[in-house]
Design a protein around this motif. Structure first.
Motif, short mmCIF file in Angstrom:
data_model
loop_
_atom_site.label_atom_id
_atom_site.label_comp_id
_atom_site.label_asym_id
_atom_site.label_seq_id
_atom_site.Cartn_x
_atom_site.Cartn_y
_atom_site.Cartn_z
N MET A 106 0.84 -1.19 0.00
CA MET A 106 0.00 0.00 0.00
C MET A 106 0.88 1.24 0.00
N ILE A 107 0.33 2.32 -0.55
CA ILE A 107 1.02 3.61 -0.51
C ILE A 107 0.07 4.65 0.06
N MET A 108 0.65 5.76 0.49
CA MET A 108 -0.15 6.88 0.96
C MET A 108 -0.24 7.89 -0.17
N GLY A 109 -1.47 8.17 -0.63
CA GLY A 109 -1.58 9.10 -1.74
C GLY A 109 -3.02 9.28 -2.19
N ASP A 110 -3.14 9.81 -3.40
CA ASP A 110 -4.43 10.05 -4.03
C ASP A 110 -4.63 8.99 -5.09
N SER A 111 -5.58 8.09 -4.88
CA SER A 111 -5.78 6.97 -5.80
C SER A 111 -6.20 7.46 -7.19
N THR A 112 -6.94 8.57 -7.25
CA THR A 112 -7.36 9.11 -8.54
C THR A 112 -6.15 9.57 -9.35
N GLN A 113 -5.20 10.18 -8.66
CA GLN A 113 -4.00 10.65 -9.36
C GLN A 113 -3.13 9.49 -9.83
N ILE A 114 -3.00 8.44 -9.04
CA ILE A 114 -2.21 7.28 -9.46
C ILE A 114 -2.89 6.60 -10.65
N HIS A 115 -4.23 6.57 -10.63
CA HIS A 115 -4.98 6.06 -11.78
C HIS A 115 -4.66 6.89 -13.02
N GLN A 116 -4.57 8.20 -12.83
CA GLN A 116 -4.24 9.11 -13.93
C GLN A 116 -2.82 8.86 -14.44
N VAL A 117 -1.89 8.58 -13.55
CA VAL A 117 -0.50 8.27 -13.94
C VAL A 117 -0.48 7.05 -14.87
N LEU A 118 -1.12 5.97 -14.43
CA LEU A 118 -1.10 4.74 -15.22
C LEU A 118 -1.81 4.93 -16.56
N MET A 119 -2.95 5.60 -16.55
CA MET A 119 -3.68 5.81 -17.80
C MET A 119 -2.87 6.66 -18.78
N ASN A 120 -2.19 7.69 -18.28
CA ASN A 120 -1.36 8.52 -19.16
C ASN A 120 -0.22 7.72 -19.78
N LEU A 121 0.49 6.95 -18.95
CA LEU A 121 1.61 6.16 -19.44
C LEU A 121 1.15 5.12 -20.45
N CYS A 122 0.06 4.43 -20.14
CA CYS A 122 -0.44 3.38 -21.05
C CYS A 122 -1.00 3.98 -22.33
N THR A 123 -1.67 5.12 -22.21
CA THR A 123 -2.21 5.77 -23.41
C THR A 123 -1.09 6.20 -24.35
N ASN A 124 -0.03 6.79 -23.80
CA ASN A 124 1.11 7.17 -24.63
C ASN A 124 1.73 5.95 -25.30
#
Length: 591
Positions: free
Chosen positions: A327-345
Motif C-alpha cells: 500500500m502507498i499513501m496518496g491520491d488513488s485518482t491521481q495514481i490512476h491518472q498516472v497509469l492511464m497517461n503512461l499506457c495511453t502514450n
C-alpha cells in the motif's frame, strides 16, 4: 629477462675468446724466444733435444698454471656477474608483477607474448593461461576494436589514455584506459606493448554524476515553470470563480427539464474541466497538496487496465504481472491518472503497427546497483510500476524533453503535451521518482517508484448532506468586483447577511468602526495595497476573537498550514462552489 639471458651467453663467448687469445700469444712467444736462446748457448744437438723436452714440459706446466689462475679469476667474475644479473632479474620480475597497471605484449596477430600478474588479475585469468590468449578473440569485448586500435597505432605510433571495453574470463565487460606503442625487431616484425588500468567504477561514478546533474537541470526547469504555473493558476482561478459561481446561481433558480438548464450544465462541466486542468498544472509544479489516503495500488492498476482494454485497438496486446500487495499513501485518482497517461502514450506509439504493452507491479528494495542506475531513491521499500511498449522508441534529444510541459511529438490536435508533465508532478508529490529509457526502434520503458507504507488504514465513508445555511453577518473582501458580487449572491442564497468590499483599506476602516456587527470575515489573499494576511493581522488586533477565512486562487506565499498558523480559521482555494463555501462557513462559525 630475455635480454639478461642474451647478455649471459655473450659473456661466456667473450671469456672463451680471451682464453684462446692468451694461449696463442704465450705459445708463440715461448716457441720463438726459447729456441733461439737454446741454440745460442747449447751447440750440441743431443743435449739440445733433452733440454727442449724439459722446456716443453716446463712450458706446459707453467702455461697450465697461468691458465688455471686466469680461468679461476674469470669464472669468479662470471659467477659474480651472474648472481647480480639473477638478483636484477628477480627484482625486475617483482616490479613487473606488482605494477598497479596491467601489462600486455602481443605480436602482430594479437597473440599475447608477455603479461604481468596484475593484468591476469584484472582479466580474471591465471598468468600462464593469459599467455595463451589472443587479444582480438579473448580480450577485446568488441573484437573489431582491435583493428581500430591497430590503425591508430600504425598512424600515430602509439595510443594515449584510450578508453576500451575489455572482456574478463567470466564474460563480464570492463572499461579500461590503455597506453600502448609499437615495437619492431631486427627483422622489422611489428608487435604492440602497453599498459592498461581498470576504470569501470570511475566510469560508473561519472555516469551517476551525469544523471544527477541531468536531474538537477530538470528540477530547475520544473521550478521555473512551476513559478509561471502559480501565476497562471491565480488569475485563471479568479476567472473560473466568476464563471462557475454565476452559473451555479442560475442553475439553482432554473427548472432542470428546460433547454437553458441543460446548456448551463454543459458550461458548468466545461468549467469543472478547466478547474481540473489548473489543478493538474499546480500538481505538475508541485505547488499544491492533495488529500492523501492509504490504498492498494494493484486495485488501481487492475481497474485501469480493464478500462484501457476497452478503449485501445485489438492489434495491441496487454500483458500484466501484478505481484505486489503493498500500500502507498496518496491520491488513488491521481495514481490512476498516472497509469492511464503512461499506457495511453504507449498505445499511441503502437496504434499503426500494433504491438505488446506490458505492465508490471512489484515490490522492491534499494540495493547498490539500483542506487547507481536510479539516483535520487532513498533506502526504503518501494512499489515499482513499469510500463513497457515495443513502439518506435525515442531519440536521446526527445527523451530529455518528455517531462517538459507542452512538449509533444504528436500531431496537432492529438496531444497537449501536458500528460507526462502531470505524471511527473503526481509522482513527485507522492514522494516517488519516475525514470524513462528508450532506444529508437526498440520501444520505451517507464519506471515509477512509489514509497510504500506498512500500516493498513480504513478509508472514511462520506455521505453527501444538504448545504448548511445560516443568518450571521459576514464581511466579504476581494479586489475583483465580479467575484464579490457573485459571492454576495451565493451567501445571500444561504441566508447570511453580507457586506462586500473591493478595497482592503476600506474594509479595515469599516471593521474598525463596526467590528461588533460582523460574525465572520472572508478575504482574498492577493490584493493591491494590502494582502489578506496583513489584513487579517490588523482585524485580529482590533478584535482578537474574530473569525477569518482565507480564500485565494493561488499564492506561493501561503498555504493551508501557514494560514492556520497566522490565525485564519479556514483556508479555501478558488474557484469555490456553493456547497463547499457553505460547509466551511458553518464549520468555522460553529467551531
Amino acid at each position: 629477462m630475455q635480454h639478461m639471458k642474451q647478455d649471459g651467453r655473450s659473456n661466456t663467448g667473450w671469456i672463451s675468446f680471451k682464453i684462446t687469445a692468451v694461449y696463442i700469444i704465450l705459445s708463440a712467444l715461448w716457441i720463438l724466444l726459447s729456441d733461439q736462446v737454446l741454440y745460442f748457448f747449447v751447440p750440441d744437438p743431443g743435449i739440445m733435444t733433452k733440454i727442449q723436452m724439459i722446456k716443453d714440459w716446463v712450458f706446459i706446466l707453467i702455461l697450465a698454471l697461468i691458465i688455471f689462475f686466469f680461468l679461476q679469476r674469470e669464472i669468479r667474475k662470471y659467477l659474480t656477474t651472474g648472481k647480480v644479473l639473477q638478483k636484477s632479474e628477480e627484482k625486475y620480475r617483482r616490479i613487473f608483477d606488482n605494477l598497479q597497471d596491467g601489462y600486455l605484449w602481443a605480436d602482430s596477430d594479437g597473440n599475447i607474448l608477455l603479461a604481468n600478474q596484475f593484468a591476469a588479475n584484472i582479466l580474471g585469468y591465471d598468468l600462464k593461461e593469459l599467455m595463451q590468449k589472443n587479444m582480438a578473440q579473448d580480450i577485446y569485448f568488441v573484437p573489431e576494436d582491435r583493428e581500430t586500435v591497430k590503425e591508430i597505432m600504425i598512424r600515430n605510433g602509439e595510443i594515449d589514455n584510450y578508453e576500451l571495453a575489455f572482456k574478463r574470463k567470466d564474460g563480464q565487460k570492463i572499461i579500461v584506459e590503455a597506453n600502448s606503442h609499437l615495437l619492431y625487431d631486427e627483422k622489422q616484425q611489428r608487435s604492440m606493448e602497453g599498459t592498461f588500468r581498470d576504470i569501470t567504477f570511475r566510469k560508473q561514478a561519472e555516469t551517476a554524476q551525469a544523471n544527477l546533474e541531468k536531474q538537477l537541470r530538470q528540477a530547475q526547469n520544473m521550478e521555473a515553470i512551476g513559478t509561471l504555473a502559480g501565476g497562471i493558476a491565480h488569475d485563471f482561478n479568479n476567472i473560473l470563480s466568476s464563471v462557475m459561481g454565476y452559473t451555479e446561481l442560475v442553475l439553482y433558480e432554473m427548472e432542470e427539464d428546460t433547454l437553458q438548464y441543460g446548456n448551463l450544465s454543459q458550461v458548468m462541466k466545461a468549467a469543472n474541466r478547466a478547474k481540473n486542468l489548473v489543478q493538474q498544472i499546480l500538481t505538475f509544479s508541485r505547488q499544491t497538496d492533495q488529500e492523501q489516503k492509504p490504498f492498494q495500488v494493484k486495485l488501481i492498476v487492475k481497474e485501469a487496465l480493464k478500462l484501457l482494454r476497452a478503449t485501445i485497438p485489438s492489434t495491441i496486446e496487454i500483458r500484466h504481472n501484478i505481484q505486489s500487495d503493498a500500500m502507498i499513501m496518496g491520491d488513488s485518482t491521481q495514481i490512476h491518472q498516472v497509469l492511464m497517461n503512461l499506457c495511453t502514450n504507449a498505445t499511441h506509439s503502437m496504434e499503426d503497427s500494433g504491438g505488446l504493452l506490458t505492465v508490471d507491479l512489484i515490490s522492491v528494495g534499494l540495493d547498490y546497483e539500483m542506487f547507481l542506475n536510479y539516483p535520487g531513491l532513498k533506502r526504503k521499500p518501494y512499489i515499482l510500476l513499469t510500463v513497457t511498449d515495443v513502439g518506435p522508441g525515442m531519440t536521446p534529444s526527445v527523451l530529455e524533453k518528455i517531462f517538459d510541459p507542452f512538449f509533444t511529438t504528436k500531431e496537432k490536435g492529438k496531444g497537449t503535451g501536458m500528460g507526462l508533465s502531470v505524471v511527473h508532478g503526481i509522482v513527485h508529490s507522492h514522494g516517488g521518482k519516475i525514470y524513462a529509457s528508450s532506444d529508437p526502434g526498440k520501444g520505451s520503458v517507464f519506471k515509477v517508484f512509489l514509497p510504500t507504507i506498512k500500516k493498513n488504514f480504513k478509508p472514511e465513508n462520506r455521505n453527501e448532506k444538504p448545504i448548511p445555511t445560516g443568518t450571521e453577518n459576514l464581511l466579504l473582501i476581494d479586489d475583483e468586483p465580479a467575484i464579490v458580487d457573485m459571492g454576495r449572491q451565493i451567501l445571500d442564497s444561504l441566508g447570511y447577511q453580507v457586506t462586500i468590499k473591493t478595497n482592503p483599506i476600506e474594509a479595515l476602516e469599516l471593521f474598525g468602526a463596526e467590528h461588533k456587527k460582523f460574525d465572520l470575515v472572508i478575504t482574498d489573499m492577493t490584493m493591491p495595497k494590502m494582502t489578506g494576511a496583513s489584513l487579517a493581522k490588523e482585524l485580529m488586533r482590533i478584535k482578537p476573537d474574530v473569525k477569518v477565512i482565507l480564500c485565494t486562487g493561488f499564492s506561493s506565499m501561503i498555504d493551508e498550514k501557514k494560514a492556520i498558523a497566522l490565525g485564519f480559521k479556514a483556508f479555501v482555494s478558488k474557484p469555490i462552489l456553493k456547497r463547499e463555501i457553505g460547509k466551511v462557513i458553518r464549520e468555522v462559525l460553529d467551531g
